[in-house]
Write an enzyme that holds these catalytic residues in place. Structure first.
Site, PDB file in Angstrom:
ATOM      1  N   GLU A 101       8.205 -21.961  43.322  1.00 13.80           N
ATOM      2  CA  GLU A 101       7.450 -20.794  42.571  1.00 13.80           C
ATOM      3  C   GLU A 101       5.865 -21.100  42.841  1.00 13.80           C
ATOM      4  O   GLU A 101       5.320 -22.422  42.170  1.00 13.80           O
ATOM      5  CB  GLU A 101       7.761 -20.972  40.921  1.00 13.80           C
ATOM      6  CG  GLU A 101       6.621 -19.934  40.173  1.00 13.80           C
ATOM      7  CD  GLU A 101       6.855 -19.817  38.685  1.00 13.80           C
ATOM      8  OE1 GLU A 101       6.629 -18.811  38.119  1.00 13.80           O
ATOM      9  OE2 GLU A 101       7.227 -20.928  38.172  1.00 13.80           O
ATOM     10  N   ASP A 119      -2.711 -13.992  40.243  1.00 11.56           N
ATOM     11  CA  ASP A 119      -4.092 -13.425  39.995  1.00 11.56           C
ATOM     12  C   ASP A 119      -4.219 -12.133  41.013  1.00 11.56           C
ATOM     13  O   ASP A 119      -4.069 -12.244  42.194  1.00 11.56           O
ATOM     14  CB  ASP A 119      -5.328 -14.364  40.207  1.00 11.56           C
ATOM     15  CG  ASP A 119      -6.494 -13.842  40.101  1.00 11.56           C
ATOM     16  OD1 ASP A 119      -6.782 -12.750  39.901  1.00 11.56           O
ATOM     17  OD2 ASP A 119      -7.450 -14.874  39.614  1.00 11.56           O
ATOM     18  N   TYR A 142       3.293 -15.005  30.893  1.00  7.69           N
ATOM     19  CA  TYR A 142       2.345 -13.802  31.071  1.00  7.69           C
ATOM     20  C   TYR A 142       3.467 -12.347  30.713  1.00  7.69           C
ATOM     21  O   TYR A 142       2.974 -11.293  30.215  1.00  7.69           O
ATOM     22  CB  TYR A 142       1.754 -13.714  32.416  1.00  7.69           C
ATOM     23  CG  TYR A 142       0.419 -14.466  32.383  1.00  7.69           C
ATOM     24  CD1 TYR A 142      -0.509 -14.259  31.467  1.00  7.69           C
ATOM     25  CD2 TYR A 142       0.537 -15.324  33.309  1.00  7.69           C
ATOM     26  CE1 TYR A 142      -1.622 -14.916  31.559  1.00  7.69           C
ATOM     27  CE2 TYR A 142      -0.915 -16.310  33.258  1.00  7.69           C
ATOM     28  CZ  TYR A 142      -1.881 -16.094  32.426  1.00  7.69           C
ATOM     29  OH  TYR A 142      -3.104 -16.735  32.397  1.00  7.69           O
TER      30      TYR A 142
END
Length: 213
Positions: free
Chosen positions: A44, A118, A193
Site C-alpha cells: 500500500e 493526495d 480517511y
C-alpha cells in the site's frame, strides 16, 4: 490540517526494526526471506495510520502486506496497530514512493493499493499524483506479469484523472465504482480517511486496473 510532530516516533520505529524494516534496499528481491514464506506480496503506497493494511492482513493471513509511508509521525500509528494485533504478515517501510524500484525487484510485488492519495489538484503539481505515468512506470516494473493496482478516493477530479491516466497507459479497467458504499462490492476494508469522508456524505470511488504485456 497540520501534522502533529511526535519527537519520539523515530526512536520507536528503530526499536521495532522487525516491523519497520531498516535499509530496505538490502532486501530487494529477497522479501520472502523477511516473511519466511512464499506468499504473494501486496503493498500500500501511502499507508497512513495503517487501518486498511492491518485490516487486510487480519483478513488474509495468506498474503504478505507492506505499508509504504514517508511521514514518521504517521507511520508510527500503523506500527502501533501491527504490534497490538500481532500481525506477522504485515511490515512497514518509512520511505518515499519515488524509490520503490530501489527496494523491490522487477516482478516481486503482486498488487499495489493506492488509497486516498493526495489529489494535488493544481496542474503544476500533476507529476506528484500517484497515478501519474511516472509512478505507473514504477509500479509496472515491480509488479508481476498482469499485476494490479487497486485505487480508492473520495476526490472526483483525481478519480477522473486517474481513469484517463490508466487508460492512456494501456491498463485494463477491470472494475470501476462511482459509489462504492452503495454498490454490491463485498469485503471493503475502510481507511481512516474513508470513514471520515463517507461519514459526511462524500461518495467513494474505486477502481481495479491491470497491467498488460
Amino acid at each position: 490540517m497540520r501534522l502533529r510532530h511526535k519527537p519520539w516516533a523515530k526512536d520507536k520505529l528503530a526499536e521495532y526494526s522487525s516491523v519497520v524494516i531498516p535499509n530496505p534496499s538490502d532486501y530487494k528481491g529477497k522479501w520472502h526471506e523477511i516473511f519466511d514464506n512464499n506468499h504473494p506480496i501486496h503493498i500500500e503506497v501511502g499507508t497512513g495510520k495503517g487501518q486498511f493494511i492491518t485490516g487486510m492482513a487480519k483478513l488474509y493471513p495468506e498474503v504478505n502486506y507492506i505499508g509504504i509511508e514517508l511521514q514518521v509521525s504517521v507511520i508510527v500509528g500503523a506500527l502501533d496497530r501491527i504490534i497490538e494485533d500481532s500481525l506477522p504478515n504485515c511490515k512497514l517501510l518509512n520511505v518515499n514512493a519515488e524509490e520503490l524500484s530501489t527496494f523491490f525487484e522487477n516482478g516481486e510485488v503482486d498488487r499495489v493499493y493506492l488509497n486516498f492519495s493526495d489529489p494535488w489538484p493544481k496542474n503544476k503539481h500533476l507529476k506528484r499524483r500517484l497515478t501519474y505515468k511516472h509512478f505507473l512506470d514504477i509500479y509496472k516494473n515491480i509488479l508481476v506479469k498482469n499485476g494490479e493496482i487497486h485505487f480508492k478516493t473520495d476526490n472526483q477530479g483525481l478519480f477522473e484523472y486517474s481513469l484517463t491516466s490508466f487508460s492512456e497507459y494501456g491498463l485494463l479497467l477491470k472494475y470501476v465504482s462511482l459509489d462504492l458504499h452503495n454498490s454490491e462490492f463485498e469485503g471493503n476494508i475502510m481507511t481512516e480517511y474513508e470513514e471520515k469522508f463517507s461519514s459526511i456524505g462524500n461518495r467513494i470511488y474505486r477502481s481495479e486496473v491491470q497491467f498488460q504485456l
